[in-house]
Design an enzyme around this catalytic site. Sequence first.
Site, PDB file in Angstrom:
ATOM      1  N   ASP A  29       0.823  -1.210   0.000  1.00 29.26           N
ATOM      2  CA  ASP A  29       0.000   0.000   0.000  1.00 29.26           C
ATOM      3  C   ASP A  29       0.859   1.264   0.000  1.00 29.26           C
ATOM      4  OD1 ASP A  29      -2.591   1.428   0.432  1.00 29.26           O
ATOM      5  OD2 ASP A  29      -1.627   1.983   2.320  1.00 29.26           O
ATOM      6  N   GLU A  36       1.241  -0.561  -5.133  1.00 27.95           N
ATOM      7  CA  GLU A  36       0.277   0.513  -5.405  1.00 27.95           C
ATOM      8  C   GLU A  36       1.104   1.794  -5.430  1.00 27.95           C
ATOM      9  OE1 GLU A  36      -3.125   3.423  -3.813  1.00 27.95           O
ATOM     10  OE2 GLU A  36      -1.752   2.413  -2.461  1.00 27.95           O
TER      11      GLU A  36
END
Length: 642
Positions: free
Chosen positions: A311, A363
């Site tokens: 993330d 990401e």
Amino acid sequence: MGADRHGGLHGWDFEGFHSGGDTELWKRLGSHVVTIPGNDGAEVSGTRFTVWAPNAREVRLVGEFNGWNADAHPMELIPGSGVWGLFVPGVGAGAVYKYKIHGADGRWVDKADPMARFAQGIPDTASIVWESSYQWGDDAWLAKRAASHPHAEPMSIYEVHLGGWRPGKTYRELADELVEYVTWQGYTHVEFLPLAQHPYAPSWGYQVTGYYAPMSNFGTPDEFRLLVDRLHQAGIGVIMDWVPGHFPKDDWALGRFDGTALYEHSDPRQGEQPDWGTYVFNFGRNEVKSFLVSNALYWIKEFHIDGLRVDAVASMLYLDYSRGDDWVPNAYGGRENLEAVDFLRYVNKHLYEREPGCMIIAEESTSWPGVTKPVHHGGLGFGFKWNMGWMNDTLSYLREEPINRQYHHNKMTFAMMYAFSENFVLPISHDEVVHGKGSMINKIPGDDWQKFATLRAYYSFMWSFPGKQLVFMGNEFGQRKEFDEHAGLEWWVSELWGHRGLQLLFRRLNELYREHPTLWELDSDPQGFRWINADDAGGNVFTFLRFDEQGNALACAVNFSPVPRSDYLVGLPHSGRWAEVLNTDAEEFHGSGQWGNQGEVQAHQVPTHGFEHSAEITVPPLAAVWLTWDRSSVVEGDAGLQ
């Protein structure tokens, strides 16, 4: 009958931990049920507790087993290690505990164990001694994974917020219900939003307090193992979101753990993330590297997770991320976080070497070069990267009225300018259906017929575009409301007109996707894609070809206009029969059923669009058509063109 107060820890070597090279830290720190020799030679069973708190003045063990009495179990600092240890006879699995730490700042604070493998459920915050007894049944899956080549294999990912898929369900219940649904839909993988322990439900798991503990509100760690095992036995891979960039400031968790900035930077310009009100890990500290690299490996080894989606990588890479002018340059005066870069390269290189076939997915929302290039070629070493540019551009196109889409045509084609610069995943993720962005169906203008037709065309475009696919749960049946983790999905609408048709289309897309290597075998190779016509802006039509390694071809035509395109000429690489394997306007998907190609078209030697052959096809309004080449129908002497 006495026993070593440290369970034999005095002889342990923590050099790897302090050098950043200990990648299995969970075996050394935390709580472990052990049996050791007693002073009289007899064996003594109990739990060994160890915690890193080098600047603490005192550390005491408190728990249900001692009535939370801070005087009952003082811990001792193991010389030269910064680690406090204690062996408590008679304490076993299930024991609830915390560390009471007298920090360097003079405060006494009760802390959860950073290495705890189980934790109390919300709203309680203590750690629980845990030992797994799970017997895995996925040996065949793991063997297949070790020999896999993810870039050249199908990957359609169903992204799941576990607490909101069907609220109130446990890992054990989901091992039946989620596995059944994902199998029926045909996805190759599920991706769980973070399932490490987190106390704040609205964070969706992105503010982690227990990096080594599966979220306990759904069940025990072994029940989570059951869920993963059952998915594997059904042929479904498991990806989990991992959050190494930042952590929350809760007093009882990692923050200021021993009264100092132990896991985080002490300088708030480096150690705090203003966007989220969280602390940022000190990636340059060796012990923190050991903690995080071990954690990544822990999920893969102990829970058989197949991939980690990392993330907010951009927040790690840039020292000025969301900080305005208040940031600290690196040693060369730049904005790149060199310590974070080294850490990411380290964790990626280690995981790919240790666990062949695993996937580490970034990401990453910027144009940082070489995100998915190997470390030894100067890259960050990720296996895949989310293509946020493709997602932003295509959603912007969808929001336009069809009559205006001709002026934004390049938003659908631009991604091909860089499609093979990284190994991409195309994401329509949870981030696109929350916080005022609206559901997918409500991004699209027009009446319900147009909305559903456009969605069917769009997802067909997505499934046929180079790259792997990810879609957030609920999108597959056109949920109308923004996602609400408390309310869960609106499953009842999936039985209604339009919604059910979309859900059945996803099932068909996944089925066709698995069947046709043209759609995935050369995802990372320019030889796997060729435009037929990228420039029909006035018609709102996109036509292109996908190829596999054997030269088989699949032609895709997508019409984002409400006007049907009949006798639409497309160049093709081969003559002969091209079978219509998908028409999103079909009645089974709740389309009109009025437009199509009666199952096939014939290509003839009429040069068009740079190809030696062509065919006239029908592309229904707001719809997609896929045609596959029948190699056996080629006329003699036709070598084709690719």
